[in-house]
Design an enzyme around this catalytic site. Structure first.
Site: not given
Ligand code: KDG
Ligand code: MG
Length: 403
Positions: A147, A159, A210, A212, A236, A262, A283, A339, A403
């Site tokens: 990644r 991030y 990602d 995010h 992602e 996630e 995920r 992951e 975020w």
């Molecule tokens: O607690 C938040 C994290 O687990 C997250 O920000 C991690 O996005 C993430 C990832 O893909 O691992």
């Molecule tokens: Mg993520």
């Protein structure tokens, strides 16, 4: 095998973890991860105050009945705190069942469907060239899938950009720190990162990214389209997924594969995404989606629509979650990828584990159960330290963003 006692262990060997340990009259113990980043103590209280009193005296083999009892019996269904607490119980019970059988957990689930678990590692850098170097370093370590996240010119904190080798910890402050965001700057920068990466790395490795949750569906469509020639394994969390329908727009515009989930807690969070084939990878993972019992239901639904698994595996999920996830991954027929963000040495010492890494693959090992334990004496040396995830604001006017 009667449950005689259960305890919650909260510790912070480098970061906070919540662990449930269940004891039985046969002398066997099982453990489950209950960590919910930034909200750890809520789950600890849910377990101690509301779940553990209901567990004592129950037959530890009745995993399904206990799951239903905790889910339907609470009356208040779903949500991250509830489902993480249920997951911890479920994981500990599967650990116990496999230990009682003297088998590694994957055998109890149905046996191996593959030889090992392909994982992706996290490479990140402050700018494009730094990120390229890091990706090449991961390739040298044997990773088949990487990644890539990079700092964005003009943005202060982004991030996924870490502070040290192999280590990225987003829960970085005693109260939430503030990041700044500009969609325009990010969208200008990210295609350049992957262009450069493919130039230097070629096409023999999988690359992932990602977003995010930061883009709107139409912005995510644009990004997906511009990344197509770089053949990502997935893009992602392209947009927030509370409205599952949002992914339809992205899907209509790009063939870049989509991953999400996630932060999902239950099958209901992904039902439409899966049934309408709006995603390629789901995920959800053991600790936040109700344990192995519920994750298996999600994976089975996904398999009907050729959606594969790609379990979350950031450092805020403890080795107990990773161990359980790896047994699940080895078994689940529609596995995609796992992951893998390495934990710190302190964390690894508190959670002795049977899983091993070799040439881009993880192997859960053949110890009975899920193969992860907790050293309680060592854990006691690392007391809980409050830590929050950051918040994100639009750079131009301070509007609170995802975020
Ligand atoms: O607690 C938040 C994290 O687990 C997250 O920000 C991690 O996005 C993430 C990832 O893909 O691992
Ligand atoms: Mg993520």
């Amino acid at each position: 095998m009667k449950i005689t006692n259960a305890r919650v262990i909260v510790c912070s060997p480098g970061r906070n973890f919540v662990t449930l340990k269940i004891e039985t009259d046969e002398g066997l113990t099982g453990i489950g991860d209950a960590t919910l980043n930034g909200r750890e103590l809520s789950v600890a209280s849910y377990l101690t105050d509301h779940i553990i009193p209901c567990l004592i005296g129950r037959d530890a083999h009745q995993i399904e009945d206990i799951w239903q009892y905790l889910y339907k019996g609470a009356y208040w269904r779903r949500g991250p705190v509830t489902m993480t607490a249920i997951a911890a119980v479920d994981t500990a019970l599967w650990d116990l069942k496999a230990k009682a059988a003297g088998l590694p957990l994957y055998q109890v689930l149905g046996g191996k469907s593959r030889t090992g678990v392909m994982v992706y590692g996290h490479a990140n850098g402050t700018d494009i060239e730094h990120t390229v170097d890091e990706v090449l370093r991961y390739a040298d370590m044997g990773y088949k899938a990487i990644r890539a996240q990079s700092g964005v010119p003009g943005l202060d904190k982004v991030y996924g950009v870490g502070r040290g080798n192999l280590f990225y910890e987003p829960a970085d402050a005693d109260l939430p720190s503030e990041h700044d965001w500009s969609t325009e700057k990010y969208l200008r920068h990210t295609p350049k990162l992957f262009e450069r990466l493919r130039e230097k790395l070629g096409f023999d490795h999988h690359l992932l990214h990602d977003v995010h949750h930061r883009l709107t569906p139409i912005e995510a469509s644009r990004l997906g389209k511009s990344l197509e020639e770089h053949q990502l394994f997935w893009m992602e969390d392209a947009t927030p997924a509370e409205n599952q329908e949002s992914f339809r727009l992205i899907r209509q515009h790009t063939t870049t594969p989509l991953a999400v989930g996630e932060i999902f807690n239950s099958i209901w969070d992904c039902k439409e995404l899966i049934e309408n084939q709006l995603i390629d990878y789901i995920r959800a993972t053991v600790v936040h989606a109700g344990g192995i019992t519920h994750l298996r239901r999600i994976a089975d639904l996904a398999s009907m629509y050729q959606v594969r698994t790609g379990c979350h595996g950031a450092t805020d999920l403890s080795p107990a979650c990773m161990g359980a996830a790896l047994h699940f991954d080895l078994w689940v027929p529609n596995f995609g990828i796992q992951e893998y963000m390495r934990h710190t040495e302190e964390t690894d010492a508190v959670f002795p584990h049977a899983y091993t890494f070799d040439k881009g693959m993880l192997y859960p090992g053949d110890a009975p159960g899920h193969g992860v334990d907790i050293d309680e004496k060592l854990a006691a040396k690392y007391p809980y330290k409050r830590a929050y995830l950051p918040v994100n604001r639009q750079q131009h006017d301070g509007t609170l963003w995802n975020w």
